[in-house]
Motif scaffolding. Sequence first.
Motif, mmCIF file in Angstrom:
data_model
loop_
_atom_site.group_PDB
_atom_site.id
_atom_site.type_symbol
_atom_site.label_atom_id
_atom_site.label_comp_id
_atom_site.label_asym_id
_atom_site.label_seq_id
_atom_site.Cartn_x
_atom_site.Cartn_y
_atom_site.Cartn_z
ATOM 1 N N THR A 7 0.643 -1.196 -0.053
ATOM 2 C CA THR A 7 -0.011 0.034 0.039
ATOM 3 C C THR A 7 0.789 1.296 -0.223
ATOM 4 N N VAL A 8 2.197 1.213 0.408
ATOM 5 C CA VAL A 8 2.741 2.470 0.685
ATOM 6 C C VAL A 8 3.189 3.158 -0.739
ATOM 7 N N HIS A 9 3.337 2.451 -1.695
ATOM 8 C CA HIS A 9 3.531 2.779 -3.188
ATOM 9 C C HIS A 9 2.378 4.138 -3.675
ATOM 10 N N PHE A 10 1.135 3.608 -3.077
ATOM 11 C CA PHE A 10 0.249 4.558 -3.427
ATOM 12 C C PHE A 10 0.483 5.898 -3.290
ATOM 13 N N PRO A 11 0.748 6.384 -1.857
ATOM 14 C CA PRO A 11 0.735 7.925 -1.512
ATOM 15 C C PRO A 11 2.005 8.011 -2.072
ATOM 16 N N ILE A 12 3.155 7.414 -2.263
ATOM 17 C CA ILE A 12 4.482 7.678 -2.847
ATOM 18 C C ILE A 12 4.234 8.403 -4.227
ATOM 19 N N VAL A 13 3.421 7.734 -5.000
ATOM 20 C CA VAL A 13 2.976 8.098 -6.379
ATOM 21 C C VAL A 13 2.268 9.347 -6.496
ATOM 22 N N MET A 70 1.768 11.534 -4.215
ATOM 23 C CA MET A 70 2.272 12.708 -3.593
ATOM 24 C C MET A 70 3.460 13.513 -4.581
ATOM 25 N N THR A 71 4.142 12.626 -5.210
ATOM 26 C CA THR A 71 5.424 13.088 -6.066
ATOM 27 C C THR A 71 4.542 13.377 -7.319
ATOM 28 N N ALA A 72 3.529 12.988 -7.726
ATOM 29 C CA ALA A 72 2.728 13.322 -9.170
ATOM 30 C C ALA A 72 2.053 14.593 -8.726
ATOM 31 N N ALA A 73 1.574 14.784 -7.542
ATOM 32 C CA ALA A 73 1.018 16.261 -7.456
ATOM 33 C C ALA A 73 1.898 17.431 -7.435
ATOM 34 N N CYS A 81 -4.412 14.071 -8.025
ATOM 35 C CA CYS A 81 -3.525 13.377 -7.244
ATOM 36 C C CYS A 81 -3.113 13.562 -5.784
ATOM 37 N N LEU A 82 -3.402 14.714 -5.638
ATOM 38 C CA LEU A 82 -3.272 15.429 -4.083
ATOM 39 C C LEU A 82 -4.373 14.587 -3.168
ATOM 40 N N GLY A 83 -5.518 14.491 -4.019
ATOM 41 C CA GLY A 83 -6.712 13.730 -3.120
ATOM 42 C C GLY A 83 -6.371 12.226 -2.898
ATOM 43 N N GLY A 84 -5.801 11.561 -3.899
ATOM 44 C CA GLY A 84 -5.509 10.304 -3.678
ATOM 45 C C GLY A 84 -4.366 9.921 -2.872
ATOM 46 N N GLY A 85 -3.347 11.100 -2.858
ATOM 47 C CA GLY A 85 -2.430 11.005 -1.621
ATOM 48 C C GLY A 85 -3.080 11.061 -0.466
ATOM 49 N N VAL A 86 -3.748 11.846 -0.109
ATOM 50 C CA VAL A 86 -4.115 12.077 1.141
ATOM 51 C C VAL A 86 -4.965 10.619 1.618
ATOM 52 N N VAL A 145 3.212 14.468 9.629
ATOM 53 C CA VAL A 145 3.499 15.585 9.054
ATOM 54 C C VAL A 145 3.032 15.623 7.490
ATOM 55 N N LEU A 146 3.523 14.627 6.631
ATOM 56 C CA LEU A 146 2.968 14.417 5.557
ATOM 57 C C LEU A 146 1.564 14.501 5.300
ATOM 58 N N PHE A 147 0.782 13.674 6.092
ATOM 59 C CA PHE A 147 -0.732 13.837 6.014
ATOM 60 C C PHE A 147 -1.171 15.345 6.426
ATOM 61 N N ALA A 148 -0.837 15.896 7.284
ATOM 62 C CA ALA A 148 -1.152 17.143 7.534
ATOM 63 C C ALA A 148 -1.077 18.176 6.489
ATOM 64 N N THR A 149 0.080 18.063 5.934
ATOM 65 C CA THR A 149 0.518 19.044 5.052
ATOM 66 C C THR A 149 -0.376 18.655 3.415
ATOM 67 N N SER A 150 -0.486 17.510 3.172
ATOM 68 C CA SER A 150 -1.098 17.124 1.976
ATOM 69 C C SER A 150 -2.696 17.348 2.274
ATOM 70 N N ALA A 151 -3.314 17.072 3.402
ATOM 71 C CA ALA A 151 -4.748 17.381 3.718
ATOM 72 C C ALA A 151 -4.900 19.048 3.501
ATOM 73 N N ALA A 152 -4.044 19.827 4.375
ATOM 74 C CA ALA A 152 -4.099 21.235 4.329
ATOM 75 C C ALA A 152 -4.472 21.684 2.922
ATOM 76 N N ALA A 153 -3.393 21.447 2.173
ATOM 77 C CA ALA A 153 -3.166 21.579 0.645
ATOM 78 C C ALA A 153 -4.482 21.157 -0.189
ATOM 79 N N PHE A 154 -5.005 20.058 0.042
ATOM 80 C CA PHE A 154 -5.937 19.406 -0.704
ATOM 81 C C PHE A 154 -7.381 20.441 -0.346
#
Length: 236
Positions: free
Chosen positions: A107-113, A115-118, A140-145, A180-189
């Motif tokens: 499952t870890v590959h999905f947020p990697i892809v 987040m970097t895609a965003a 992509c940002l939504g998928g990353g969150v 930190v990654l989750f909080a940052t991406s969720a804020a941006a999303f």
Amino acid sequence: MKTFTPENLAVYNGKDGRPAYIVHENRVIDVSGSKLWKTGTHMKRHPAGRDLTTDIHAAPHGVDVLDRYPQVGVLEKEAPEAPREPAFLSRLLGRFPMLRRHPHPMTVHFPIVFMTAATCFSLLFLITKSPAFETTAFHCLGGGVLFTVVAILTGVYTWWLNYLATPSRPIRMKLVLSPVLFATSAAAFFWRLTDPTVLTAGSGMAPLYLVLVLVLFPLVAAIGWFGAQLTFPHEG
């Protein structure tokens, strides 16, 4: 065939010139000839001189690799120890050994892809001014969150099940950086969700939004680096 007890098997730990013996399903196997066991510990995680049946069944390779090395004895059977997992989980893992190690790596590959895609699609938007790139970055940002939550949950499960919740340095860093990654991406999303033109209209807040999106890349890289140290530990 010589019969070993866990106590005298522990002597053959591959250290100080001693042979490296491991056990798989009561077979004592001499793996001293493998360069992966030259230190007495495989991948800095699996020590020789022990019963590694469960570890081997959950490993990414098959048990057939053990056929390359000689069997030198058998392990004396003892009364089974009480499982450290709940009974239902022990039965489930016995039936599907892949669940012991694979859920988090899968499952870890999905947020990697995502987040970097965003980050990458946002940069492409800045270069080309094509709205399609900015929209793709948002998706992509939504998928990353979403998948960051999944990756954190499976990561905690793997940490508890396979590492006995031992707070090693890579684990500690992942436990800090992942929220930190989750909080940052969720804020941006949610910022982009409530203000669809935050980047395309070139408002005064666009640079701050862009910083949130761009910082996802180094965060993912750092988390991935510490995760790789657990799976592929390096010397030095």
